[in-house]
Design a protein around this motif. Sequence first.
Motif: not given
Length: 644
Positions: A146-155, A172-173
């Motif tokens: 979840i955290q890696v996915g959100i981070g890549v999504w932002l980048l 949300g997370w």
Amino acid sequence: MGMGNTPGMGNGLRMNDPTVVSAFHTALYHQGLLILLISAALAVGWCVLRVPYVLRVGQAGVGAGPEPVEQVPEPDARRLLRIGFGLLWILDGILQAQASMPLGMVPQVVSPTAQASPGWVQHLVNTMATTWTYHPVVAATAAVWIQVGIGVWLLVAPRGNVSRLAGLASVGWGLNVWIFGESFGGIFAPGLSWLSGAPGAVLIYCFAGLLIALPDDRWRSPREGRTILRIVGLFFVGMAILQAWPGRGSWQGGSLASFVQGMSQTSQPHWLSSWVASFGRFDAAQGFAVNLVVVIALALSGVVFLIGRPRMVRVTVAAMTAFCLAVWVLIQDLGFLGGTGTDPNSMIPTILIFVAGYLALSPVPARTDAGSTATAGALSTPANTAGGLARRTGLAGEPAATGSLLQELGRWRGRLVADSTYAFRSLAALLAIGVTLIGVAPMAAAQINPNADPILASAANGPPEVTNIPTPPFSLVDQYDRMVSLSSLHGKTVALTFLDPVCTYQAMGCATVQVLRLADQVLGTSANRVELVAINTSPTYVNYQELVRFDGHAGLDKMSNWLFLTAPLPTLRGVLNGFAVHVSDARNQEMGMGLPHGQTAYVIDGSGRTREVLSMGDRGALSKTMESSTAVVLANAVERVNRG
């Protein structure tokens, strides 16, 4: 409810138990392979779309490509927040992949914070703690992705609705982590201090996510920068008042010195622990002076940010950046060391916020030329292509014709296959959303699964032993004075264990009863083909009337497939000797102290042969999590034997 009552606490497993760690790493590996397959599928899909398009463009000649798209540069402030917090989320995800996380997260991270909070906070936090302790491997791997996915999504998504949605996902997370993982950042606990990370680092992530989710127009004027700085200014002034409040111990330095000395004891490079320990000793001796500096720094910077004059803000931003970095190193000790650190604490996120506020004071041009505005980004459509996909498809509130929709989709497809930068960002954003969902889906499933992961019991007691041997014969009476023998049970799968009825008279009750009851629930409808059988190990309570009282007291009388067997003591000893089980000592019985029992369970097939033997652990010290996990192991063994 205190955290001492959290299900799973005291399960007897070491924080780095090799069985659990191996399962954790295996799960990460398999899910990583799934992510690679998704990446490959997206790449192949792009290639399939691209080949006919490239051939068609080649035949048509120069000028047949997609319309050029002019883009409005992303505001520097928003870019700083998006990239900075994207990298922080990725770092947090990597920290969640530490080997100690499955079994160490609750006792080492969640519980210490919650213990100092009010009872209602502890009760709420127990919801997450139960999920994590029942499903440590699933929860830990989910947190990673979840955290890696959100981070890549932002980048990878610099603009457009998908970029804004990444900000909302961060909110949300982040709120979930702030409430359940940080116990509201400790704001309801005594000793709240900005120096130790109040009001919780992840709450700052949430604020940044809200800023990233704002419409693009909000970043085009200095108003957004002034708003951010005023919010930070109010926060700093509030923290200064809290730090200066008499009676909280801040002026004596004792609480801060203890906090710093505790941080210096974590596993870290010697030079860093030496710096932190030295500052702790300095604060213990000069607590008043240290607190005065902190109060002045927070109060002055807060006032400057509230006033918002650019020159003063510029100097204050530089000074507070240096001050926050010093706090991060000397007090927060970088925040993520020691094997169970989940984030770099609050100073780096705080710096990103007020620097972004300063950058946002400079206006951003809304157009790139005299007449065209660009809104393109990952998974967004150029605004200069016939009015944009939103307007052409009715997404902006206007009617859409089927022909125009197909035409616009064709243009979007053309740009996707011809513009490599746009294609990369679009596919990367899709991949990041997929990575996030790979974490969200199992976490949601774990929330509704009431049974603990069987790997916990297997790690503590070893996996079931697969055998195929004759079961020692027996002929005993059940709790209703009916004769029961091994041959009379032929045709059904039998889960056989051993039980002393005196255990329910003890204050903590008998964990074996809980395991049997839970196993029956896990079996569900399959329980109709199973007999749960226990043989009495008491030298005193050997008549069937005692067993009837036991069933009523333990709540087993409602289970139709439950048999509790006994006999006169000589017969009972002979049967138990066949299973290498000894009757409890009569003197301990008189003192109300039954010896350990029920440590082994035999799963017997319909022909009377023992197919699996499993250890059920130390019944006296079993936690609720281990009871549930052991019950699942037992139920799974029964199901395997049922299937033949």
